[in-house]
Motif scaffolding. Structure first.
Motif, PDB file in Angstrom:
ATOM      1  N   MET A   1       0.825  -1.185   0.000  1.00  0.00           N
ATOM      2  CA  MET A   1       0.000   0.000   0.000  1.00  0.00           C
ATOM      3  C   MET A   1       0.869   1.249   0.000  1.00  0.00           C
ATOM      4  SD  MET A   1      -3.187   0.827   2.360  1.00  0.00           S
ATOM      5  CE  MET A   1      -4.138   2.261   2.082  1.00  0.00           C
ATOM      6  N   VAL A   2       1.988   1.201   0.705  1.00  0.00           N
ATOM      7  CA  VAL A   2       2.887   2.351   0.755  1.00  0.00           C
ATOM      8  C   VAL A   2       3.459   2.632  -0.628  1.00  0.00           C
ATOM      9  CG1 VAL A   2       5.027   3.228   1.737  1.00  0.00           C
ATOM     10  CG2 VAL A   2       3.441   1.967   3.166  1.00  0.00           C
TER      11      VAL A   2
ATOM     12  N   ILE B   1       2.125   1.869  -3.510  1.00  0.00           N
ATOM     13  CA  ILE B   1       1.057   2.368  -4.374  1.00  0.00           C
ATOM     14  C   ILE B   1       0.789   3.841  -4.106  1.00  0.00           C
ATOM     15  CG2 ILE B   1      -1.407   2.185  -4.898  1.00  0.00           C
ATOM     16  CD1 ILE B   1      -1.119  -0.835  -4.336  1.00  0.00           C
ATOM     17  N   LEU B   2       0.692   4.223  -2.834  1.00  0.00           N
ATOM     18  CA  LEU B   2       0.449   5.626  -2.506  1.00  0.00           C
ATOM     19  C   LEU B   2       1.632   6.508  -2.890  1.00  0.00           C
ATOM     20  CD1 LEU B   2      -1.269   5.272   0.973  1.00  0.00           C
ATOM     21  CD2 LEU B   2      -2.333   5.982  -1.163  1.00  0.00           C
TER      22      LEU B   2
ATOM     23  N   TYR C   1       1.575   6.881  -6.694  1.00  0.00           N
ATOM     24  CA  TYR C   1       0.501   7.802  -7.071  1.00  0.00           C
ATOM     25  C   TYR C   1       0.919   9.246  -6.830  1.00  0.00           C
ATOM     26  CZ  TYR C   1      -3.918  10.335  -6.886  1.00  0.00           C
ATOM     27  OH  TYR C   1      -4.905  11.253  -7.089  1.00  0.00           O
TER      28      TYR C   1
ATOM     29  N   LEU D   1      -2.320  12.609  -0.009  1.00  0.00           N
ATOM     30  CA  LEU D   1      -2.353  11.290   0.624  1.00  0.00           C
ATOM     31  C   LEU D   1      -1.071  10.957   1.366  1.00  0.00           C
ATOM     32  CD1 LEU D   1      -4.077   9.244  -2.212  1.00  0.00           C
ATOM     33  CD2 LEU D   1      -5.099  10.150  -0.137  1.00  0.00           C
TER      34      LEU D   1
ATOM     35  N   LEU E   1      -1.601   9.626   4.905  1.00  0.00           N
ATOM     36  CA  LEU E   1      -2.036   8.228   4.923  1.00  0.00           C
ATOM     37  C   LEU E   1      -0.852   7.298   4.674  1.00  0.00           C
ATOM     38  CD1 LEU E   1      -4.328   6.164   5.090  1.00  0.00           C
ATOM     39  CD2 LEU E   1      -4.656   6.478   2.642  1.00  0.00           C
ATOM     40  N   MET E   2       0.044   7.702   3.783  1.00  0.00           N
ATOM     41  CA  MET E   2       1.222   6.898   3.507  1.00  0.00           C
ATOM     42  C   MET E   2       2.120   6.833   4.745  1.00  0.00           C
ATOM     43  SD  MET E   2       4.079   7.239   0.517  1.00  0.00           S
ATOM     44  CE  MET E   2       4.688   8.804   1.093  1.00  0.00           C
TER      45      MET E   2
ATOM     46  N   THR F   1       0.630   4.388   7.257  1.00  0.00           N
ATOM     47  CA  THR F   1       0.864   2.980   6.939  1.00  0.00           C
ATOM     48  C   THR F   1       2.318   2.591   7.190  1.00  0.00           C
ATOM     49  OG1 THR F   1       1.157   3.536   4.603  1.00  0.00           O
ATOM     50  CG2 THR F   1      -1.026   2.791   5.290  1.00  0.00           C
TER      51      THR F   1
END
Length: 66
Positions: free
Chosen positions: A1-2, A4-5, A8, A17, A20-21, A24
């Motif tokens: 997930m890290v 991907i963020l 992005y 974001l 949020l990164m 995580t």
């Protein structure tokens, strides 16, 4: 997930974001510290993982609410 963020954010230039990164990453460090604490009784890596995770949670909350 890290990843991907982070990807992005790099591709689009959108940094909304990032908190949020960071959150995580803090969770990953917290889990790593807990796993290391389970293996060794008093490991420096475990305690440093908890300390770094606490700092990352603080920075994440600061960027989220500022």
């Amino acid at each position: 997930m890290v990843i991907i963020l982070g990807g992005y954010g790099l591709i689009t230039g959108d940094t909304s974001l990032s908190s949020l990164m960071l959150f995580t990453v803090g969770l990953l460090l917290l889990m790593d510290g807990a796993i290391e604490l389970g293996k060794d009784k008093k490991s420096f890596r475990a305690y440093s993982g908890f300390a770094i995770a606490a700092f990352v949670f603080f920075v994440s909350a600061y960027t989220l609410f500022s």
